[in-house]
Design an enzyme around this catalytic site. Structure first.
Site, PDB file in Angstrom:
ATOM      1  N   LEU A 161       9.162  13.826   0.103  1.00  0.00           N
ATOM      2  CA  LEU A 161      10.275  13.837   1.042  1.00  0.00           C
ATOM      3  C   LEU A 161       9.674  14.314   2.349  1.00  0.00           C
ATOM      4  O   LEU A 161       8.894  15.274   2.358  1.00  0.00           O
ATOM      5  CB  LEU A 161      11.385  14.808   0.593  1.00  0.00           C
ATOM      6  N   ASP A 162      10.004  13.664   3.459  1.00  0.00           N
ATOM      7  CA  ASP A 162       9.368  14.048   4.707  1.00  0.00           C
ATOM      8  C   ASP A 162       9.879  15.394   5.213  1.00  0.00           C
ATOM      9  O   ASP A 162      10.830  15.971   4.672  1.00  0.00           O
ATOM     10  CB  ASP A 162       9.510  12.944   5.771  1.00  0.00           C
ATOM     11  N   TYR A 163       9.253  15.886   6.254  1.00  0.00           N
ATOM     12  CA  TYR A 163       9.493  17.227   6.807  1.00  0.00           C
ATOM     13  C   TYR A 163      10.968  17.472   7.128  1.00  0.00           C
ATOM     14  O   TYR A 163      11.494  18.564   6.887  1.00  0.00           O
ATOM     15  CB  TYR A 163       8.643  17.384   8.075  1.00  0.00           C
ATOM     16  N   ARG A 171      14.389   5.716   6.359  1.00  0.00           N
ATOM     17  CA  ARG A 171      14.371   5.903   7.821  1.00  0.00           C
ATOM     18  C   ARG A 171      13.934   4.606   8.513  1.00  0.00           C
ATOM     19  O   ARG A 171      14.466   4.232   9.554  1.00  0.00           O
ATOM     20  CB  ARG A 171      13.441   7.057   8.203  1.00  0.00           C
ATOM     21  N   SER A 174      13.573  15.865   5.816  1.00  0.00           N
ATOM     22  CA  SER A 174      14.480  15.533   4.714  1.00  0.00           C
ATOM     23  C   SER A 174      14.574  16.697   3.743  1.00  0.00           C
ATOM     24  O   SER A 174      13.756  17.620   3.768  1.00  0.00           O
ATOM     25  CB  SER A 174      13.989  14.277   3.985  1.00  0.00           C
TER      26      SER A 174
END
Length: 265
Positions: free
Chosen positions: A114-116, A214, A118
């Site tokens: 999961l990105d920063y 995204r 999220s």
């Protein structure tokens, strides 16, 4: 009959065999192979492409590594907050999930990312095999998303039928080398609110590509304001607080074992 048995004998790459049946990761296994610390049937091997059969005797130093098909593994669930990276270390010194997790989980591997910006469900495990099978599975990932605009018919059409983009850089990290991307049809979606200022929806997908959601919504000029994963393969956050972790339940382990065993058939 003998020839048929030989044909069905499964060969396994040496580093995979070591990582599945010891505490070494695959990368660590590569290192000890290169250092000449691994022997097969008494002979040292340094070739990383070497494969072994169940009948081969594999040793690290004097320690015999036995195939253990029933080896126990651990999987934990973590409710990642925004502002943490899913990685072991960050060159920029930003906070990672391992800074928040108990030190006993430092050798665990995250299953996907999961990105920063999220948040939500991250699974971590001490088994390379489990991590690989779940990461590359078609199990459903369910998210709640908030975007800064309206979900118009073209967005719904792409969710229903999929999308192929030569340029999927909108919504990607600025340093990402991935440009084109194919998006499979969403398994399901539900629009919770829909207006010009912002919209909220729940979506289910079966992939885990780099910033996939995204990029998808970015193509339609929709910036993802909030993104939270709350379910993966039937395992759900339920009431797990943000920043906390838990072990899987007995039922979750039972379902997971059934899935893993099915992949081995």
């Amino acid at each position: 009959m003998k020839k048929q048995e030989e044909e069905t004998t499964e060969l396994t790459r040496l580093n995979k065999f070591i990582s599945h049946n010891s505490s070494y990761s695959r990368r660590e296994a590569d290192k000890i192979i290169e250092e000449g610390r691994v022997t097969i049937n008494g002979k040292p091997v340094t070739n990383l492409s070497t494969k072994v059969s169940p009948n081969d005797e594999v040793k690290i130093g004097k320690k015999l590594i036995k195939e253990d098909k029933n080896r126990m593994y651990t999987v934990i669930m973590y409710n990642k907050p925004k502002g943490e990276l899913v990685t072991k270390n960050d060159p920029q010194g930003r906070k990672t999930v391992f800074d928040s997790l108990d030190k006993k989980y430092k050798h665990f591997m995250p299953i996907g990312r999961l990105d920063y910006a999220s948040e939500g469900l991250i699974l971590l495990t001490d088994s390379v095999d489990v991590a690989n099978k779940l990461m590359h599975s078609k199990l459903e990932r369910i998210y709640k998303i908030k975007v800064d605009g309206e979900i118009h018919p073209k967005v719904e059409e792409a969710m229903l039928h999929g999308l192929e983009l030569e340029d999927a850089s909108t919504g990607a990290h600025e340093k990402s080398k991935i440009k084109s991307m194919n998006f499979e049809p969403f398994v399901a979606y539900q629009i919770l609110t829909n207006n010009k200022n912002f919209s909220k929806l729940k979506v289910a997908i079966t992939e885990g590509k780099n910033r996939e959601l995204r990029r998808f919504f970015g193509h339609f000029g929709l910036n993802v304001m909030d993104l939270k994963r709350f379910e993966f393969g039937g395992m759900t956050l339920n009431n797990l607080p943000t920043g906390k972790s838990r072990y899987l339940t007995k039922d979750e382990y039972k379902d997971l074992r059934s899935f893993i065993n099915a992949q081995d058939d």
